[in-house]
Every structure is written in structure tokens, then in C-alpha cells.
Design an enzyme around this catalytic site. Sequence first.
Site: not given
Ligand code: ACM
Length: 545
Positions: A151, A180, A251, A318, A384, A411
Site C-alpha cells: 500500500r 496488492d 488483491h 478477500e 486473521w 494499523d
Molecule cells: C487481511 O487482513 N485481508 C489478511
Amino acid sequence: MSAAHRLVPHQLVPAPWSFSAGSGELELDADTTLGADPELHGPRRWLARALGAATGWDVDPASASEAGIRLLFDPTLGAEAYSLEVSDAVVIFAGGAAGAFYGAQTLLQLMGPAALRQAPVAADASWSVPRVSVEDKPRFGYRGTMLDVARHFMPKDNVLRFIEVMAMHKLNVLHLHLTDDQGWRIQINRYPKLTEIGAWRRESSLGSWRAGVFDGRPHGGFYTQDDLREIVAFAADRHITVIPEIDVPGHSQAAIAAYPELGAAPAGSSAPVEVWTRWGINETVLEVSETSLEFYRNVLDEVVEIFPSPWISLGGDEVPMTQWQASPHARATAVELGLDDVSGLHSWFVGQLAQHLKHHGRATSVWDEIGDGGLPDGALVASWRGYEGGIDALKKGYDVVMCPEHKLYLDHRQADGDGEPIPVGFVTTLQAVYEFEPLPGVDAAELPGRLLGAQANIWSEHLDSPRRVQFAAFPRLSAISEVFWSKPESRDYHEFLTRLTGAHLARLEAMGVEYRPLAGPAPWQQRPGVEGWKRDYDAEQLVRN
Ligand code: ACM
């Protein structure tokens, strides 16, 4: 060094499994020698350099049995275990090079913060070590940190420094999130546009994308393959394994921006994609074609040449189904494979690349979503989305690393209120991370899989510089190192705070780490007026964009 800067043994971080204090101190000086058994030459070389840099001494070699500082091999100890005895000499027994390295780190901590500097600050400094006896070993074999360099790019020098600070905390895995939607950071010789196009982001959101403010500032960067080899070797010297992540099949917008044929959007259905300027869950995904698979097999062929890690991460988190549902090719592939619908393509696609990694002798690490479909053989699952993905994988016999978002995402904001810079996510305080347990109420030993350890994740959408990463990471990562390393029964937050404020923050300062002060961000660490997105924890609603 003044007495005020001398440390007492209980100020070690992470706390050792056992120690006892003797009386007095052993003086070290320019004549102090360093010797090691042949098995421990790596840590001897590292310690000679670190000690030499901080003190200005040459730190001459001597035989292992006679040196002032001795690194001695003891095969009865575990490979990461050590004992350290300071009497008339500093004697470190270790079961392997890693254990000797951790013993060396403990020695530097005992010598005071100035021992962590890169050059001497006083010509007449005297150096001493308290007479102590330490026996130590890690609680978990996998003590990880994930850095998102996709990012916001983190320049190589800052990555090296981050590794040095990880090593001081006896952490041993750096998971590098290299690709990503918002950036591709690894040079791939066969596909130069991945970095020519994919490593640059036209702009990004100022604060949370939900506020709808963009900053108009291009940014980016990438690591050459030699930069990455340097990072890997530097980390290996400090007993840190670097796991690269090439995230598929979601991603992936930066790769699709560089090579549009990888995308799954039906032809003519959308404008050409660029490296994503926004953050969040993205509908742009890879097509499940032989073209994409072949492309990523070729990418992975170069990745495994750079990273000797036993695991290569294929991400897999995701992945919205929208584009596959609209893609005749994806739908036909799902039918051909006998899948109920396109959702099965998610783990199938990752599984295809995992097989390729297996041919290279590597295991695949994945985020826990893949467990909803089917996990590749021998996968390491990074849990996660809470604890469940990890528990399910353990029940099925897989290796697991715990990194639940509501506990170990650094974060996320460190305090409530508006004083944190760009406050996003759940309130994740120093005390909360210190009190983290990887699997509360579950006896992992009863399950067929192996709980290898845990990992703190540092996502960088809202951390646009190494200074911001340091602010997010420390001192929370110091607290977490103790969860990963130390004896759980001895954990006591208030006692930890006395070590932190009594000695450890000074160590971070000596290493130049711009941590978050316990009382709150310094003025230059604040971002007044830049909107975050605060969330309250709700186990039913773990949506993160
Ligand atoms: C994640 O936080 N999408 C692994």
C-alpha cells in the site's frame, strides 16, 4: 556510562524464562575477547560487529574456552535455547546458532541502551554487565510480523532497520506483503511492467477512503531482486525467515493494471484498470485462466530463487465473486471442474499454484479464507478473521499461525478518542496486545494440527512512511514479543510496564525508533483533521475496508 543508565536484569524484553541476579558487575573493556565453538561462528561474527560498533573496540577473537565472552555449543539445549552466565566471563551456552544469537541479544540488553547504538557516543564510557544467570528459550517457534509494503512502499534501508529492531525482540519471521491492488513491489525479470506500471500509485486517499478525499500525490517504489536477496541475507544473519507474499486471486489490481489479460472483467465491460488509488475490498480479480496460472507460475519461479523460506504465501484473502459470476470463462471452468458454483474457483486457483510451489519443495502459506474451500496439502494457515479459521485448520491437521484482526492488527488505533493519527479499526491498546493469547480456551496440543505461533500484522494504507510504521508498531510489538517468547504464566502487564519505562523505551530510542509515547502521540505524530474510520468490535461483523 552513568549509574542511572545501568540496567537490572529484570528489565529484559522479552522477559527470559528464568534468571537470577548475582552481586556486582563484570567490567568489559577494549581488551575483552570473543570466542565461539565452530557451530556458533555466525552469531560470533554478528556480536563482534554489534559490540564493536557500539563501543569502538576491535573485539579480538580468542579461543572459545578462554575468551572474555564465550559462545559455547551445547547439543542438549534446543536450537533456539541458550543460557547466559555472567561471572568472571560472559558464558553463553546455546543449542544452535539461533540460541547463541538470542544470548548475544540478551547480553547487549544487559549492557544498557548505548550498546544498541551504531557508534560510541562517549570516548571514556565504561561498560559492564550485571552478574546474572539466565536460562531462556522461546514459547513459539514462529514469532512473526507482517509488513505491508504494497500500500505504501517501504524503502529497503528502512526494512533492514525494521529487521534489526525485530531481532532485538527475538522475533523470527518477517512476512513481506509484496503485492496488492495498490502496488507490486518485487522485480520480476520476465514481466518488467509489473514494476514499471504496477509499482506506482497515482494518488491515495487522505485518511479513510470513506471520507472521499484524495491527495493527488503519486508514490511508489519496488525492490530489485538483489535488494530482496540483501534483505533475506540480512534477516538470515539475525535468524529471521522472510516469507514473501504474492497475493492471488484477489488483491491483484496492480498486476492487472500492468498486464490486463490477467483480469476477469468481461471484455469491454469496464474502463482499463490502473493501480488502485482506493483501499478496501476490490471486485477486480484475476481470471481463472491458464494465462493467469502460467503467468503466476513464472512469477513464482523467480520468487523461489530469491526467498529460501520453507513457505511462500499466496494470500488468498478477500475475493469477491462478482467478476467470476459475470465471466463466461469462469462459469464454464467451474462447470468443467464439477464445482457447485464459481466460489469454488477461489481455493482451486490457489491450489493450482500451491502445487507448483510443491514442485519447488515449498509449502504454501494462506490467509484463512482458503479453508472455506479446501486447503492445499501442507498449507500454513494464517488465521486473521478471528480464531475460527485457525481452529478449523488445526482440527484438519494443518499448521497454523494466529493473527486475529481484532487483536493483532497494528494499523488499528492504539487508544480511543480523536488524538490518534488517522484512527482506524478497533481500539488495540498496549495492554490488550500484551494480554493476547493465540488460542484462549483451546488446548492446541489436543488437535492434530500444529500451532506454530502468532503474527502481528502491519497494514500500511494509513501508514505512509517508515515513521508512521514505527509509531504503529512500537511499543506494541515489544509487548507482543513477550507473548510470543516468554513464559505465559509470568505475564504481568504492570511489571512489563516497569521494564518498558525503566529500560526498554530507552533501547528503542537508542535504535532510533519513533515509537508512540505511552501518554499519547507527540505533536508531530498527529494528523489533525485527517479522517479515520473507527470501528467497535463486533464478532459478527468483521468487515475491514
Ligand atoms: C487481511 O487482513 N485481508 C489478511
